[in-house]
Design an enzyme around this catalytic site. Structure first.
Site, short mmCIF file in Angstrom:
data_model
loop_
_atom_site.label_atom_id
_atom_site.label_comp_id
_atom_site.label_asym_id
_atom_site.label_seq_id
_atom_site.Cartn_x
_atom_site.Cartn_y
_atom_site.Cartn_z
N TYR A 139 -32.18 54.63 -51.80
CA TYR A 139 -33.17 55.70 -51.62
C TYR A 139 -32.50 56.81 -50.80
CZ TYR A 139 -37.28 52.99 -53.17
OH TYR A 139 -38.22 52.29 -53.88
N LYS A 189 -24.71 42.57 -54.73
CA LYS A 189 -24.20 42.81 -56.09
C LYS A 189 -22.74 43.24 -55.92
CE LYS A 189 -24.53 42.86 -60.53
NZ LYS A 189 -24.64 41.59 -61.28
N ASP A 222 -29.00 39.54 -59.61
CA ASP A 222 -29.48 39.07 -60.91
C ASP A 222 -29.76 37.57 -60.87
OD1 ASP A 222 -26.70 39.18 -60.47
OD2 ASP A 222 -26.24 38.84 -62.57
N ASP A 246 -37.26 46.09 -52.74
CA ASP A 246 -38.49 46.56 -53.40
C ASP A 246 -38.75 45.75 -54.67
OD1 ASP A 246 -40.71 48.26 -53.63
OD2 ASP A 246 -39.64 49.56 -55.03
N ASP A 250 -41.87 42.57 -55.40
CA ASP A 250 -42.88 42.56 -56.48
C ASP A 250 -42.77 41.25 -57.28
OD1 ASP A 250 -43.27 45.21 -55.65
OD2 ASP A 250 -43.65 45.90 -57.69
N1 GGG Z 1 -48.73 51.44 -50.96
C1 GGG Z 1 -48.07 52.66 -51.06
C2 GGG Z 1 -47.59 52.89 -52.47
O1 GGG Z 1 -48.22 53.59 -53.22
N2 GGG Z 1 -46.51 52.23 -52.82
C3 GGG Z 1 -46.01 52.27 -54.15
C4 GGG Z 1 -44.56 52.63 -54.26
O2 GGG Z 1 -44.17 53.09 -55.30
N3 GGG Z 1 -43.78 52.44 -53.23
C5 GGG Z 1 -42.41 52.71 -53.27
C6 GGG Z 1 -41.64 52.03 -52.22
O3 GGG Z 1 -42.17 51.21 -51.48
O4 GGG Z 1 -40.46 52.31 -52.11
#
Ligand code: GGG
Length: 356
Positions: A139, A189, A222, A246, A250
């Site tokens: 980022y 990686k 991976d 990130d 998820d």
């Molecule tokens: N809860 C805040 C939100 O909308 N997060 C979604 C998102 O795309 N976050 C990107 C990240 O955490 O880098």
């Protein structure tokens, strides 16, 4: 000293952020009042609507205003007619950086009664924390688009990994492991990414040497993704770069049910600045306005906020109420196979907390 009056900058943001954050503040108000703590919610209408009306996601003195509060409580960011990078880089990411919230702590655990989405041994339990580096890595604003609209158009995106940045997040992760089950996995990686990832590994190794009692593994991202599906119960602490963390969080949240129960804390562990608490999920425009969004991720994030602010007893009671609520499909939302909705889950958590 722990304060019995808290000021929280509260940004519902976009989409279902406007549904789950009010729900979470009702739960937190109730639990806090039971312990004689009161909360001033400073509601801020920043986000994509604010952008369309004013030309920016938050006012120019936004960071200054947030700095006056004990913490920031955020809902979600994003609207289909606004470019995602504009909304994210206009609100969420500037806050993380201005307040040097270099740890993004994302707990993932199995709740009694909620079916997991993967096959694990009957006696096993999924319970891990993902420690995501939150201020640098993939980022980064370095780079650019060149030759726009020509047939030689290209884009460059530079990753930034600093010794300080890796060392401090790795140290935080090892400390977490020490207070948990003493197992740490570092996502890497370093076979394919030739400069930054070998550097990441090297510094994680240096930090690991200070924690000889922690069983440490480096796993290619991976293979790690596959292991998280096959054996999620084997993980304790995962430390990962901004992007890897990130993605993995998820995936890990999906193993225990859905993103609807994925909470997070953007922490400045040194407490120089306010930390920020937010559900991992985004604005979910597909379900906004229907009253069916799962408020648990926001409520759990609120519990993390209280814990960070020294109110661990209130936080623990909220977590116990979440446990009770999620145990029955009648008080779970549809993403977890339940029959309830945002309002039903919120009132169930409040009633599990008991009368004031
Ligand atoms: N809860 C805040 C939100 O909308 N997060 C979604 C998102 O795309 N976050 C990107 C990240 O955490 O880098």
């Amino acid at each position: 000293m722990t304060s019995s009056r808290l000021t929280i900058a509260t940004i519902p943001g976009d989409g279902i952020g406007n549904e789950v954050l009010p729900a979470a503040t009702r739960v937190i108000d109730h639990a806090a009042a039971q312990s004689g703590v009161s909360i001033d919610w400073n509601w801020l209408d920043w986000g994509c609507d604010y952008l369309v009306a004013n030309g920016s996601m938050m006012p120019s003195d936004g960071i200054d205003r947030l700095s006056q509060s004990d913490a920031v409580f955020l809902g979600a960011v994003g609207r289909p007619d606004v470019a995602d990078h504009e909304s994210l880089w206009g609100l969420l990411i500037p806050i993380r950086r201005a307040f040097d919230q270099y740890v993004n702590l994302r707990p993932v655990r199995q709740f009694e009664g909620v079916p997991v989405r993967v096959t694990i041994p009957s006696e096993a339990r999924i319970d891990m924390v993902i420690v995501r580096e939150n201020t640098e890595g993939e980022y980064s604003e370095l780079g650019g688009r060149f030759g726009r609209g020509t047939d030689r158009e290209f884009a460059i995106q530079e990753n930034v990994f600093t010794r300080t940045g890796i060392e401090r997040v790795a140290t935080y992760a090892f400390e977490q492991a020490q207070s948990r089950r003493s197992k740490l996995t570092s996502a890497t990686k370093s076979n394919g990414i030739i400069h930054t990832m070998p550097f990441w590994d090297e510094i994680v190794d240096e930090v690991a040497a200070r924690y000889p009692s922690i069983a440490t593994r480096k796993v290619l991202i991976d293979a790690l993704a596959a292991e998280l599906v096959q054996r999620p119960h084997d993980f304790d602490v995962i430390v990962a770069s901004n992007l890897f963390g990130d993605i993995l969080s998820d995936l890990a949240a999906a193993t225990v049910g859905s993103l609807g129960i994925a909470a997070s804390a953007n922490l400045d562990p040194e407490r120089r600045y306010p930390s920020m608490f937010e559900p991992v999920h985004g604005s979910a425009p597909d379900i906004m306005g229907k009253g069916i969004a799962n408020p648990i991720a926001a409520i759990w994030s609120g519990a993390m906020m209280l814990d960070h602010l020294g109110h661990t007893e209130i936080s623990d009671r909220i977590m116990a109420a979440i446990d009770d609520t999620l145990a029955s499909p009648a008080t779970r939302t549809a993403d977890l196979g339940g029959t309830s909705d945002t309002e039903g889950v919120t009132t169930a958590v409040i009633s599990a907390l008991g009368a004031s």
